[in-house]
Design a protein around this motif. Sequence first.
Motif, PDB file in Angstrom:
ATOM      1  N   THR A   1     -13.209  -3.131  -8.021  1.00 43.32           N
ATOM      2  CA  THR A   1     -12.072  -3.834  -8.251  1.00 43.32           C
ATOM      3  C   THR A   1     -12.212  -4.841  -6.953  1.00 43.32           C
ATOM      4  O   THR A   1     -11.090  -5.605  -7.017  1.00 43.32           O
ATOM      5  CB  THR A   1     -10.969  -3.047  -7.989  1.00 43.32           C
ATOM      6  OG1 THR A   1     -11.165  -2.022  -6.652  1.00 43.32           O
ATOM      7  CG2 THR A   1     -10.851  -1.903  -8.814  1.00 43.32           C
TER       8      THR A   1
ATOM      9  N   THR B   1      -3.514   8.629  -7.943  1.00 41.27           N
ATOM     10  CA  THR B   1      -3.758   7.314  -8.052  1.00 41.27           C
ATOM     11  C   THR B   1      -3.177   7.010  -9.111  1.00 41.27           C
ATOM     12  O   THR B   1      -2.868   5.557  -9.320  1.00 41.27           O
ATOM     13  CB  THR B   1      -5.064   7.021  -7.900  1.00 41.27           C
ATOM     14  OG1 THR B   1      -6.047   7.502  -8.781  1.00 41.27           O
ATOM     15  CG2 THR B   1      -5.757   7.130  -6.471  1.00 41.27           C
TER      16      THR B   1
ATOM     17  N   ASP C   1      -5.447  -2.319  -4.182  1.00 41.40           N
ATOM     18  CA  ASP C   1      -4.674  -1.276  -4.141  1.00 41.40           C
ATOM     19  C   ASP C   1      -4.355  -0.508  -5.020  1.00 41.40           C
ATOM     20  O   ASP C   1      -3.812  -1.046  -6.099  1.00 41.40           O
ATOM     21  CB  ASP C   1      -3.513  -1.645  -2.972  1.00 41.40           C
ATOM     22  CG  ASP C   1      -3.553  -1.476  -1.738  1.00 41.40           C
ATOM     23  OD1 ASP C   1      -4.431  -0.784  -1.163  1.00 41.40           O
ATOM     24  OD2 ASP C   1      -3.088  -2.675  -1.081  1.00 41.40           O
ATOM     25  N   TRP C   2      -4.188   0.869  -5.027  1.00 40.46           N
ATOM     26  CA  TRP C   2      -3.737   1.490  -6.186  1.00 40.46           C
ATOM     27  C   TRP C   2      -2.221   1.511  -6.176  1.00 40.46           C
ATOM     28  O   TRP C   2      -1.513   1.493  -5.239  1.00 40.46           O
ATOM     29  CB  TRP C   2      -3.978   3.164  -6.122  1.00 40.46           C
ATOM     30  CG  TRP C   2      -5.474   3.532  -5.988  1.00 40.46           C
ATOM     31  CD1 TRP C   2      -6.041   3.741  -4.755  1.00 40.46           C
ATOM     32  CD2 TRP C   2      -6.484   3.652  -7.111  1.00 40.46           C
ATOM     33  NE1 TRP C   2      -7.718   4.069  -5.347  1.00 40.46           N
ATOM     34  CE2 TRP C   2      -7.576   3.957  -6.617  1.00 40.46           C
ATOM     35  CE3 TRP C   2      -5.973   3.346  -8.305  1.00 40.46           C
ATOM     36  CZ2 TRP C   2      -8.590   3.888  -7.372  1.00 40.46           C
ATOM     37  CZ3 TRP C   2      -7.360   3.446  -9.199  1.00 40.46           C
ATOM     38  CH2 TRP C   2      -8.717   3.864  -8.523  1.00 40.46           C
TER      39      TRP C   2
ATOM     40  N   ASN D   1       0.616  -1.201  -0.021  1.00 40.28           N
ATOM     41  CA  ASN D   1       0.083  -0.181   0.095  1.00 40.28           C
ATOM     42  C   ASN D   1       0.895   1.248  -0.138  1.00 40.28           C
ATOM     43  O   ASN D   1       1.860   1.345   0.706  1.00 40.28           O
ATOM     44  CB  ASN D   1      -0.814   0.078   1.168  1.00 40.28           C
ATOM     45  CG  ASN D   1      -1.731   1.046   1.181  1.00 40.28           C
ATOM     46  OD1 ASN D   1      -1.200   2.285   1.607  1.00 40.28           O
ATOM     47  ND2 ASN D   1      -2.960   0.951   0.739  1.00 40.28           N
TER      48      ASN D   1
ATOM     49  N   VAL E   1      -4.952  -0.992 -10.409  1.00 38.07           N
ATOM     50  CA  VAL E   1      -5.248  -1.531  -9.031  1.00 38.07           C
ATOM     51  C   VAL E   1      -4.906  -2.795  -9.127  1.00 38.07           C
ATOM     52  O   VAL E   1      -5.046  -3.509 -10.186  1.00 38.07           O
ATOM     53  CB  VAL E   1      -6.743  -1.223  -8.690  1.00 38.07           C
ATOM     54  CG1 VAL E   1      -7.302  -2.299  -7.482  1.00 38.07           C
ATOM     55  CG2 VAL E   1      -7.229   0.106  -8.522  1.00 38.07           C
TER      56      VAL E   1
ATOM     57  N   ASP F   1     -13.744   0.829  -5.757  1.00 40.64           N
ATOM     58  CA  ASP F   1     -13.431  -0.213  -4.743  1.00 40.64           C
ATOM     59  C   ASP F   1     -14.740  -1.479  -5.030  1.00 40.64           C
ATOM     60  O   ASP F   1     -13.908  -2.414  -4.970  1.00 40.64           O
ATOM     61  CB  ASP F   1     -13.601   0.356  -3.452  1.00 40.64           C
ATOM     62  CG  ASP F   1     -12.328   1.127  -2.806  1.00 40.64           C
ATOM     63  OD1 ASP F   1     -11.393   1.245  -3.583  1.00 40.64           O
ATOM     64  OD2 ASP F   1     -12.515   1.641  -1.786  1.00 40.64           O
TER      65      ASP F   1
END
Length: 311
Positions: free
Chosen positions: A165, A206, A294-295, A100, A290, A162
């Motif tokens: 993904t 991001t 997580d980006w 992260n 992603v 979110d």
Amino acid sequence: MPMHRWIVLLSFIVLVLFPTTAQDDIDATDQPTPRPMPTTVLVEGDATVEFYFSSLIQGGVGIIRVDAPDITQARAFFLNDEFRFFEIGEDGFYALLVVNIDTQPRDYELTVLIEQSDGNITVSRPLTVDSAGYITQSFDIPGDRAFLADPEIERAEFAKLDAITEGVTLEPLWGDTGFSLPIDAEVTSPFGTFRVLNDAMQTRHTGWDQRAPVGTPVRAMGAGKVAFAGQLDIRGNYIMIDHGYGVYSGYAHFSQVHVTRGQTITKGQIIGMSGNTGRSSGPHLHWEMVVNGDWIDGLSFIDMWVPSESS
Ligand SMILES: [Zn+2]
């Protein structure tokens, strides 16, 4: 200079000085790259765990492969996250370890649990997370869009993304030749930047921005399936592609969207025309990736070897 910055600088030099090379990368007929030598191999009983990275940075991804007789399942535990290993063709079981972006740089213990039909094997080692040295940039969002510099609007949009993904397709849809840049153009703002919008709102970048006049054709970075094609507040006209195994790429601020949800996409296919829609301070392409929710730094990811069924 940290390794990450060198990679960025090198990618930039390659793009500017050797544009034909970058164009070739986009060609869907490029050849699969064979599996490289692992940087570290750990052996425990009849199992081996191979590491395909030499360092991990905030927002980075590292590939691990396990090999053992009769594996039924394998999982890695790292940074309070669980990473499932996926079987790719005959090539073995792979996990994409994600750090992260906000992880504190220091050593963390990695544990790999390999489940076989006649028992389990556990392998552990510490891994160092390095700082990526993300910078701060200030931006002005023009008057008629200034209302989009709003943490509430951003929170709602992240929640929407979110939810997309979270879904993990249990297939490596990305194909045999990995990932490439969506356009051949100058990078104007890097991933991970701390941003201050209109001297007030603080946010995080991001993805990566590339200079693009409105109407520049944008190509899919890898093969996959369209997970989202439509309008968002901040990202404007937006496309998200599911590449399988929790890997997604997103493309923002389009003037035209040429694909629909559920459509199968080949690497390099034109998915839309760049634009200036949403929270944008001028025509450009913002793209982002992603992995495992997580980006991540997509430019580093493009440069990495990724496993495929023909590895
Ligand atoms: Zn951007």
